[in-house]
Design an enzyme around this catalytic site. Structure first.
Site, mmCIF file in Angstrom:
data_model
loop_
_atom_site.group_PDB
_atom_site.id
_atom_site.type_symbol
_atom_site.label_atom_id
_atom_site.label_comp_id
_atom_site.label_asym_id
_atom_site.label_seq_id
_atom_site.Cartn_x
_atom_site.Cartn_y
_atom_site.Cartn_z
ATOM 1 C CG ASP A 53 6.559 4.478 0.362
ATOM 2 O OD1 ASP A 53 6.420 5.003 1.488
ATOM 3 O OD2 ASP A 53 5.627 3.950 -0.277
ATOM 4 C CB CYS A 95 2.461 7.433 2.653
ATOM 5 S SG CYS A 95 3.248 5.904 3.040
ATOM 6 C CG HIS A 149 -0.859 6.543 -1.020
ATOM 7 N ND1 HIS A 149 -0.280 6.060 0.134
ATOM 8 C CD2 HIS A 149 -2.148 6.134 -0.991
ATOM 9 C CE1 HIS A 149 -1.184 5.390 0.824
ATOM 10 N NE2 HIS A 149 -2.316 5.414 0.150
ATOM 11 C CB SER A 191 -10.507 -18.207 0.665
ATOM 12 O OG SER A 191 -11.800 -17.684 0.450
ATOM 13 C CG HIS A 266 5.274 0.859 1.495
ATOM 14 N ND1 HIS A 266 4.511 -0.244 1.794
ATOM 15 C CD2 HIS A 266 4.687 1.907 2.116
ATOM 16 C CE1 HIS A 266 3.497 0.120 2.560
ATOM 17 N NE2 HIS A 266 3.579 1.415 2.774
HETATM 18 CA CA CA Z 1 5.730 6.011 3.293
#
Ligand code: CA
Length: 511
Positions: A53, A95, A149, A191, A266
């Site tokens: 990736d 991607c 993905h 938060s 990535h």
């Molecule tokens: Ca990628």
């Protein structure tokens, strides 16, 4: 053999299939060696895709990176010497489009995944025929491991898209961790309300397991410490598959397809503890490259030890060019610009392909290859070439004869570059004719990424000679008008193919 890709005519087998060069001697040679391999039993090879990736064209030693950029890659370099090293291998600019194109043999404009779905957004592979499904129909065992993905909706999930089994995550690395890491999202981490708000977004925070046709089962929530172990766990899972698929004496062999997609490299990279500081660069990105190289070594060793290496085609690549908007957690490419763009830096990726005894060793070649070509090529190698769909347009070309011939020539004439839904450029031979691209800012070859720039169209087009000017810095068009007709007719024919086969756009462009 005299063959000039700029001048030679490509042959169109049917209206719905990209034209390809049919080189008689090369086709005959490939048919002969493939017949010899298949023998009387009709033997078919296994196929392993190792897809990284956001790893760059220049990251590995065999591409001029490695030790030179502070991350040695001895296992990948050794593997490259056992097969063909592709210097003009192309992904799509990001991607999801790349992965879906590889899996369907179709350009993003045809399968509709023009950009990555984020944080549970709908859209995916619905209605598409995947390589995994077609191999499965032809009797292959199919295993997907790691990053998916290509959509999180049920019909796009791997166990419903042709894979017998899946172990990995459905989305993209940073979505699992960035909002948990105070270095990147302090305003969320500190938060409670915002943390709860992210936690309630409809995307799965876990990595998962699934079996064909079944439901997704959560394995573990992907926190930062869990993320750092993922590539190691996924490698172990693939190693288990490789060992399990090795035929026992007297047992009939089932050919198999392993689609192993790493988490690395990535952003944000959190290498396994074993690899922290392991690279000379001592940077998380570089340590991750060293870890990925080690994983390639482990997978290849398993193929050797189980006696399957000679029956396995191994392909190693990356799904897009370096992500420079997260520098220095970023890859290296000697080309212009980066992920998200149609400059060479966005789409030119490493490509190593081996099949000992069948693909010539120690050969570098600049023949143009698109990751989409693996769709047609793998089906041919699997003796399932007749399963390439005819009811839809297929943009991949069969590169079997290129791969199986020593000093073979690419079967692809044109490479088409698309910037989401805008036609950007065409490459043939050493020439790239560009009609649109992202920002013209000179700094984009250093740091700014493709997603940052604006899309611009050129009044007269620009022409780059990728041999003289691999960084695409000087348009050569005014001196090379003789070629223009060849480029414009190539573009016209390509765009006309969308008449009978209209584009599909379930996930629209971000712009
Ligand atoms: Ca990628």
């Amino acid at each position: 053999m005299t063959h000039d890709p700029v001048v030679a005519e490509a042959t169109r087998e049917r209206d719905s299939l990209e034209a390809r060069f049919v080189l008689a001697d090369q086709e005959a040679h490939a048919a002969e060696v493939l017949d010899r391999y298949r023998g009387s039993s009709g033997k078919r090879p296994n196929v392993v895709f190792i897809l990284f990736d956001d790893v760059g064209w220049g990251d590995f030693g065999c591409y001029g990176g490695g030790v030179a950029v502070g991350a040695p890659t001895p296992n990948i370099d050794r593997l490259a010497r056992r097969g063909k090293l592709l210097t003009s291998c192309y992904s799509e600019p990001s991607c999801t489009p790349s992965r879906a194109s590889l899996m369907t043999g179709r350009l993003p404009m045809r399968h509709g995944l023009l950009r990555p779905p984020m944080y549970g957004q709908p859209g995916g592979l619905a209605g598409e025929l995947t390589l995994a499904q077609l191999l499965s129909d032809a009797g292959y065992a199919t295993q997907a491991v790691g990053k998916w993905h290509m959509g999180e909706n049920t019909e796009s999930q791997p166990q419903n898209a042709g894979f017998d089994d899946f172990y990995g995550f459905l989305s993209v690395s940073d979505m699992y961790t960035e909002w948990r890491d105070p270095n990147f999202f302090p305003e969320i981490v500190y938060s409670e309300e915002r943390t709860r708000w992210i936690e309630n977004l409809p995307f799965n925070k876990c990595f998962v397991h699934a079996s064909r046709g079944g439901e997704i089962e959560n394995v573990e929530e992907v926190t930062v410490p869990v993320l750092s172990l993922l590539d190691d766990k996924w490698a172990d899972y693939s190693l288990g598959f490789i060992r399990r698929m090795a035929p026992q004496p007297g047992e009939e062999r089932t050919p198999w397809f392993l689609y192993h997609c790493t988490r690395g490299a990535h952003f944000d990279n959190y290498p396994h503890q074993r690899f922290l500081g392991s690279s000379p660069a001592k940077h998380p990105y570089k340590d991750t490259i060293v870890e990925l190289d080690d994983i390639v070594g482990r997978l290849v060793t398993a193929l050797e030890v189980t006696g399957q290496m000679e029956d396995t085609v191994v392909f190693v690549s990356s799904d897009n060019g370096p992500e420079m908007e997260t520098w220095p957690d970023a890859a290296y490419s000697p080309f212009r610009c980066a992920k998200g763009s149609t400059w060479e830096g966005g789409q030119r990726v490493p490509g190593i392909v081996t099949w000992p005894g069948m693909i010539e060793a120690d050969e570098a070649t600049d023949g143009i290859v698109s990751l989409m070509d693996l769709f047609n090529t793998v089906l041919h190698l699997a003796d399932a070439g007749d399963r390439v769909p005819v009811d839809r347009y297929v943009d991949g070309v069969d590169q079997t004869s290129f791969l199986l011939t020593p000093d073979g020539l690419s079967n692809r004439k044109y490479l088409y570059y698309w910037l989401t839904n805008v036609f950007s450029a065409l490459r043939v031979g050493e020439w790239k004719f560009m009609v649109a691209s992202t920002s013209d800012d000179d700094r984009d070859c250093l740091n700014l990424g493709g997603f940052t720039g604006v899309t611009q169209k050129y009044s007269h087009g620009r022409l780059y000679n990728l041999y003289l000017d691999p960084k695409e810095s000087r348009s050569y068009m005014i001196r090379k008008l003789a070629y223009i007709d060849a480029f414009t007719s190539g573009i016209r024919d390509h765009l006309m193919s969308f008449g009978p086969y209209p584009p599909k756009q379930p996930i629209a462009s971000m712009s």
